[in-house]
Structure formats: structure tokens, C-alpha cells
Design an enzyme around this catalytic site. Structure first.
Site, PDB file in Angstrom:
ATOM      1  N   SER A  84      -8.908   1.164  -0.613  1.00 62.73           N
ATOM      2  CA  SER A  84      -8.504   2.253  -1.495  1.00 62.73           C
ATOM      3  C   SER A  84      -9.443   3.455  -1.313  1.00 62.73           C
ATOM      4  O   SER A  84      -9.565   3.966  -0.207  1.00 62.73           O
ATOM      5  CB  SER A  84      -8.465   1.741  -2.945  1.00 62.73           C
ATOM      6  OG  SER A  84      -7.716   2.594  -3.765  1.00 62.73           O
ATOM      7  N   HIS A 234      -1.820  -3.771  -4.766  1.00 62.34           N
ATOM      8  CA  HIS A 234      -2.920  -2.947  -4.246  1.00 62.34           C
ATOM      9  C   HIS A 234      -4.206  -3.744  -4.043  1.00 62.34           C
ATOM     10  O   HIS A 234      -4.972  -3.469  -3.142  1.00 62.34           O
ATOM     11  CB  HIS A 234      -3.156  -1.791  -5.222  1.00 62.34           C
ATOM     12  CG  HIS A 234      -4.119  -0.762  -4.721  1.00 62.34           C
ATOM     13  ND1 HIS A 234      -4.002  -0.166  -3.480  1.00 62.34           N
ATOM     14  CD2 HIS A 234      -5.223  -0.210  -5.306  1.00 62.34           C
ATOM     15  CE1 HIS A 234      -4.982   0.709  -3.324  1.00 62.34           C
ATOM     16  NE2 HIS A 234      -5.743   0.691  -4.411  1.00 62.34           N
TER      17      HIS A 234
END
Length: 253
Positions: A84, A234
Site C-alpha cells: 500500500s 487489501h
């Protein structure tokens, strides 16, 4: 200097956590890489974990911090893995210092611009008033009113610590994030290119890397491949650590 936890010995592998995370999130994975012959450096990026806090916060500064860390630790050739926000930091680092990076792994983030999407999380975090000395359970109850996803709440709770007896606090610098949220979504510069082996891994249920992003990824990283871990979001490395480790370790070998 950035705080780090170092595991094992061998080829240096730097691991960069995501926004609101810290090195501890990668501890189990780091031990696995260390067992496979890597000297694993789990870093806390600025304003996160046990690293220093600063009013200045952007990708260029985080890249400079990682470079200074490499210099201080005499790391001349490294592999780097980022998730990320840490993935975008790793991307930019590799394009600026390609002579240092041999292989790059990016977990569930692309080089494109991302609009702000952390409003609910920041709303929950800002709703916690530490001046009234809440308990851990009370902090989680406040977060649950804003953040419905249990996994996200547990992830954030890992940054909660006892600043002193009876006084909890978050390890990350929330005030600085409130003022610099637009920095998180910024794209890689148009001219940023890294030509060495690169692996992008995306979660099959995540929306961070879409099929239509592949062309842009190839522009910046012409020697890249993209793998998908099915049925994870995610936090793909936490949701399917076994497959994540298999894919990444095979690429690094």
C-alpha cells in the site's frame, strides 16, 4: 533514523508497511523470509510505529529516509517489498535509486493517483479522546461506531500502546495525517521508470489494482509481472500469508 527490526542474515530485504501500519504487521512474514536466507529489515516509516515524528510528510521524504537508512547500515544492494503506502514508497525509491534495488515487490497498490478514501477511518481515530483516559475496550467501541470492518479495527488497535500507566495513545502521528491526507494518494511522477525485475501482487477482491491499470504499470515498470491472490482484499499478506509467501519467495529466488 528510522526504527527497524532486523531478522536473519544474507541478502538484505527491506519491508515497508502501509498507511497507519508498522513493522510489527510484517513480523511473522519477516521471520519466514529470514529462514529463507534473507537479512530482513522491517522498517517503521516516519510518523508510524516507533520511528520519529515530523510535521513533514510526503513520499519524497519517506524515500529519503529509506535511503539514509541504507547508507547508515551499509546496504549497497537490496530487494524491497512494500504494501500500500509502503508499496508506493518502494516504487518511488526504486525509480530514484535503481543502482541500489535489485528486485522490487509491490503489494496491492499501483503507481496511479488514488482519491481520498480513508475518511471513515480518520473519523473513528479522531473521535477517540485520550484526555479522558479510555480503556482499550472503550477505544475499540468508539472505533466500531465509525469502522464496521472488524479486521480494519484490529489492524488499527495494534498501534495502540500504553504511553504511561493508565494513558493510552496511538503510535502513529494522527495530527500530521489529518493535515497531509492528499499526500497518500499522489501518483508516481510521469517520468519515473524502474527497469529491473518487479512483481505486483493484488488481492482478487481488492479494487486497488484493476485490469485497466496494467498498461500504466508496464509504462513505469517494463520488466514487471502481476499476480493475483484470489478471494482476499487489501490486506492480502494477512488474509492468505501462505500463498503470498510462496509467490514472493519464488520471485526473489
Amino acid at each position: 533514523m528510522l526504527y527497524s527490526k532486523i531478522e536473519g542474515s544474507g541478502k538484505p530485504l527491506l519491508i515497508l508497511h502501509g498507511f497507519l501500519g508498522m513493522s510489527d504487521n510484517w513480523k511473522t512474514m519477516g521471520v519466514q523470509f529470514a529462514a529463507h536466507g534473507f537479512e530482513v529489515h522491517l522498517l517503521d516509516l516516519r510518523n508510524h510505529g516507533r520511528s520519529f515524528q515530523s510535521p513533514d510528510f510526503c513520499y519524497e521524504l519517506m524515500v529519503k529516509d529509506v535511503y539514509d537508512y541504507c547508507e547508515a547500515n551499509n546496504l549497497e544492494k537490496i530487494d524491497i517489498l512494500g504494501h500500500s503506502m509502503g508499496g508506493k514508497t518502494a516504487m518511488l525509491f526504486a525509480t530514484i535509486y535503481p543502482e541500489i534495488v535489485e528486485k522490487l515487490i509491490v503489494a496491492d497498490i499501483g503507481p496511479k493517483f488514488y482519491p481520498q478514501h480513508h475518511q471513515a477511518i480518520l473519523g473513528g481515530l479522531n473521535a477517540v479522546d485520550f484526555s479522558v483516559k479510555p480503556s482499550r475496550n472503550e477505544v475499540e467501541e468508539i472505533l466500531s461506531q465509525h469502522i464496521t470492518d472488524f479486521g480494519t479495527r484490529q489492524f488499527l488497535m495494534k498501534s495502540l500502546y500504553w504511553q504511561e500507566p493508565g494513558q493510552l495513545a496511538f503510535r502513529f502521528n494522527l495530527a500530521v495525517f489529518n493535515n497531509n491526507m492528499d499526500e497518500i494518494g499522489k501518483p508516481l511522477p510521469d517520468n519515473a521508470v524502474f527497469e529491473k525485475p518487479t512483481l505486483f501482487i493484488r488481492g482478487g477482491s481488492s479494487k486497488y489494482i484493476l485490469d485497466e491499470d496494467f498498461e500504466n504499470i508496464k509504462l513505469h515498470f517494463p520488466n514487471s509481472k502481476i499476480e493475483t491472490i484470489p478471494n482476499v482484499g487489501h490486506w492480502l499478506h494477512a488474509e492468505n500469508p501462505k500463498l503470498f509467501f510462496e509467490i514472493t519467495s519464488l520471485f526473489l529466488e
